[in-house]
Motif scaffolding. Structure first.
Motif, short mmCIF file in Angstrom:
data_model
loop_
_atom_site.label_atom_id
_atom_site.label_comp_id
_atom_site.label_asym_id
_atom_site.label_seq_id
_atom_site.Cartn_x
_atom_site.Cartn_y
_atom_site.Cartn_z
N SER A 238 -26.43 26.31 -31.49
CA SER A 238 -27.08 25.10 -30.95
C SER A 238 -27.12 23.96 -31.96
O SER A 238 -26.85 22.80 -31.63
N LYS A 239 -27.44 24.29 -33.21
CA LYS A 239 -27.50 23.25 -34.24
C LYS A 239 -26.12 22.66 -34.48
O LYS A 239 -25.98 21.44 -34.64
N ARG A 240 -25.10 23.51 -34.49
CA ARG A 240 -23.73 23.02 -34.68
C ARG A 240 -23.35 22.02 -33.60
O ARG A 240 -22.76 20.97 -33.87
N LEU A 241 -23.65 22.39 -32.36
CA LEU A 241 -23.28 21.51 -31.25
C LEU A 241 -24.01 20.18 -31.34
O LEU A 241 -23.43 19.12 -31.08
N ALA A 242 -25.30 20.22 -31.70
CA ALA A 242 -26.09 18.99 -31.81
C ALA A 242 -25.54 18.09 -32.92
O ALA A 242 -25.40 16.87 -32.74
N ILE A 243 -25.22 18.69 -34.08
CA ILE A 243 -24.66 17.91 -35.17
C ILE A 243 -23.30 17.35 -34.77
O ILE A 243 -22.96 16.20 -35.06
N GLY A 244 -22.51 18.16 -34.06
CA GLY A 244 -21.20 17.70 -33.61
C GLY A 244 -21.31 16.49 -32.69
O GLY A 244 -20.54 15.53 -32.82
N ARG A 245 -22.26 16.55 -31.75
CA ARG A 245 -22.45 15.40 -30.85
C ARG A 245 -22.91 14.17 -31.62
O ARG A 245 -22.51 13.04 -31.32
N LEU A 246 -23.76 14.39 -32.65
CA LEU A 246 -24.24 13.27 -33.47
C LEU A 246 -23.09 12.64 -34.23
O LEU A 246 -22.92 11.41 -34.23
N VAL A 247 -22.29 13.48 -34.89
CA VAL A 247 -21.17 12.97 -35.67
C VAL A 247 -20.19 12.22 -34.76
O VAL A 247 -19.70 11.15 -35.11
N GLN A 248 -19.91 12.78 -33.57
CA GLN A 248 -18.97 12.13 -32.66
C GLN A 248 -19.46 10.74 -32.27
O GLN A 248 -18.64 9.84 -32.04
N SER A 249 -20.77 10.55 -32.21
CA SER A 249 -21.31 9.24 -31.79
C SER A 249 -20.97 8.14 -32.79
O SER A 249 -21.04 6.95 -32.47
N PHE A 250 -20.60 8.53 -34.03
CA PHE A 250 -20.26 7.53 -35.04
C PHE A 250 -18.78 7.16 -35.01
O PHE A 250 -18.34 6.30 -35.77
N PHE A 251 -18.01 7.84 -34.18
CA PHE A 251 -16.58 7.57 -34.13
C PHE A 251 -16.19 6.88 -32.83
O PHE A 251 -16.85 7.06 -31.80
N GLY A 252 -15.10 6.12 -32.88
CA GLY A 252 -14.58 5.47 -31.68
C GLY A 252 -14.84 3.98 -31.62
O GLY A 252 -14.06 3.23 -31.05
N ASN A 253 -15.96 3.55 -32.22
CA ASN A 253 -16.24 2.12 -32.32
C ASN A 253 -15.76 1.66 -33.69
O ASN A 253 -16.20 2.19 -34.72
N PRO A 254 -14.85 0.69 -33.77
CA PRO A 254 -14.25 0.31 -35.05
C PRO A 254 -15.27 -0.01 -36.14
O PRO A 254 -15.14 0.47 -37.27
N PHE A 255 -16.30 -0.80 -35.80
CA PHE A 255 -17.27 -1.21 -36.81
C PHE A 255 -18.13 -0.03 -37.26
O PHE A 255 -18.29 0.22 -38.46
N VAL A 256 -18.66 0.72 -36.30
CA VAL A 256 -19.52 1.87 -36.63
C VAL A 256 -18.74 2.92 -37.41
O VAL A 256 -19.25 3.50 -38.38
N THR A 257 -17.51 3.18 -36.99
CA THR A 257 -16.68 4.17 -37.69
C THR A 257 -16.47 3.78 -39.14
O THR A 257 -16.60 4.61 -40.05
N ARG A 258 -16.15 2.51 -39.37
CA ARG A 258 -15.90 2.03 -40.74
C ARG A 258 -17.15 2.18 -41.61
O ARG A 258 -17.07 2.66 -42.75
N ILE A 259 -18.31 1.79 -41.09
CA ILE A 259 -19.55 1.89 -41.85
C ILE A 259 -19.90 3.35 -42.14
O ILE A 259 -20.29 3.70 -43.26
N PHE A 260 -19.75 4.20 -41.13
CA PHE A 260 -20.08 5.61 -41.30
C PHE A 260 -19.19 6.26 -42.36
O PHE A 260 -19.68 6.95 -43.26
N LEU A 261 -17.88 6.04 -42.27
CA LEU A 261 -16.96 6.65 -43.22
C LEU A 261 -17.18 6.10 -44.63
O LEU A 261 -17.12 6.84 -45.62
N SER A 262 -17.45 4.83 -44.73
CA SER A 262 -17.71 4.23 -46.04
C SER A 262 -18.96 4.83 -46.67
O SER A 262 -18.98 5.13 -47.87
#
Length: 396
Positions: free
Chosen positions: A350-374
């Motif tokens: 359950s924790k893995r899935l929740a973290i996975g959904r959280l991490v995925q939320s930071f990807f796909g939007n160019p600005f958010v992705t760049r800030i998150f990865l940086s």
């Protein structure tokens, strides 16, 4: 014993004669979870049957990277991993939507192997273990009555004491039984498509790369025979905006990322056309449905960018078999088996899935992705923590 009838669709009458064979365990779906569960069952001496709608070997839409937590388990199932000289992966590169690259290490690491090779090998092992493997057999319904299951296929009915559902991300049975996730309206977790290729391309054998693009990401890593697996996930809406044409999607959206533009322009593609799958859902699912123990993606699907859905599937098969064995031995009741499996599954995943959904939320939007990865590239401890949260330890 329950005297009532619990059906997934229409109520039917079951008539058993003394000559009818009753299997100890029936498995619906012959992916990694289903095959490894069947092998464990056969190893313990149980009468086991497995239903697979395709015929081995066949390709599946899958990233084909497996974390090391599964290595010993697969070896114990009889897979000769050491003999295959597979790519051992320890590095992770992630690019933002423009192609800027960030480098990380994978604390546990993994290896690359195609589902074509691995599933076929496991199916061969299952047959050798006397699993009755029914290929090209689609299960149309399952009925539970008087402590036994009847499995309906087009040509025949089968009876079993226990049934495991290992039929992947979405199946006709999910719809027929009205599983909650299949009834949800479109949302940010349940309207994805997956696309996969095998290609010839120059990439380091110890590397897996994830390249972001608008509303999606694409993974690439080596598998056997110096081949690369390329698999990407995006929304159905994104494909619709591209005129429902994969070629246009790749040319107008994915190729805005320089790394992906180079891959799609320079690689030698080994498929005549890509493998695709639609209606992928990351919504929460139940681990037990009308007395079936769900394993693999049928129980819960982690976001592909976390890279260990295949390990989760096989680990779930181990958890499920432990409880099934206790039931068949008479050590626990069916109710206890179902409750304990669900409890252990949630504790493990359950924790893995929740973290996975959280991490995925930071990807796909160019600005958010760049800030998150940086941000995570500047804080290695945070990056390592996030990676570790979506992976487990050896479960053999």
């Amino acid at each position: 014993m329950g005297m009532g009838i619990q059906a997934f669709s229409t109520i039917k009458k079951i008539e058993l004669s003394e000559k009818d064979k009753i299997y100890d365990i029936a498995v619906i779906g012959g992916g990694l979870a289903g095959l490894t569960l069947a092998i464990q069952s056969a190893n313990a001496g149980y009468q086991t049957i497995l239903f697979e709608k395709e015929s081995y070997p066949f390709h599946k839409v899958c990233g084909e990277y497996i974390s090391m937590e599964s290595y010993d388990f697969l070896s114990q199932c009889g897979v000769p991993l050491q003999e295959w000289d597979l790519p051992m992966i320890s590095k992770l590169h992630i690019s933002d939507c423009e192609g800027k690259l960030y480098e990380f290490r994978l604390p546990l690491g993994g290896f690359g192997i195609s589902r074509f090779k691995l599933d076929h090998t496991l199916a061969t092992i299952a047959k050798q273990k006397q699993v009755e493997l029914c290929e090209e057999t689609k299960v149309e319904d399952v009925l539970f009555q008087n402590d036994l299951f009847t499995i309906d296929t087009k040509n025949k009915k089968y009876t079993a004491k226990l049934v495991a559902g290992s039929f992947g991300k979405r199946s006709n049975l999910d719809i027929k039984w009205g599983r909650k996730f299949s009834l949800k309206s479109k949302n940010r977790l349940n309207n994805y498509i997956g696309v996969k290729y095998h290609i010839k391309y120059d990439i380091a054998k110890d590397l897996i790369a994830l390249h972001n693009f608008q509303n999606g990401y694409c993974g690439i890593s080596k598998i056997e025979d110096d081949i690369c697996c390329v698999c990407y996930l995006t929304t159905a809406d994104q494909l619709s905006y591209a005129g429902n044409t994969i070629e246009k999607l790749e040319a107008t959206v994915l190729s805005k990322n320089q790394a992906l533009a180079e891959i799609f322009s320079k690689a030698q593609f080994l498929y005549e056309k890509p493998l695709t799958i639609a209606q992928i859902s990351f919504d929460q699912k139940e681990q037990v449905e009308n007395h079936l123990l769900m394993v693999g993606d049928a129980a819960g699907l982690i976001t592909p960018l976390c890279g260990n859905g295949m390990s989760m599937a096989m680990h779930a098969s181990s958890l499920a078999f432990q409880q099934m064995k206790l039931f068949l031995e008479g050590s626990i009741t069916r109710k206890q088996m179902e409750k304990q499996y669900s409890k252990f599954w949630k504790k493990q995943f359950s924790k893995r899935l929740a973290i996975g959904r959280l991490v995925q939320s930071f990807f796909g939007n160019p600005f958010v992705t760049r800030i998150f990865l940086s941000t995570i590239s500047k804080t290695p401890r945070l990056a390592n923590w996030l990676i570790r949260q979506t992976h487990g330890s050896s479960f053999s």
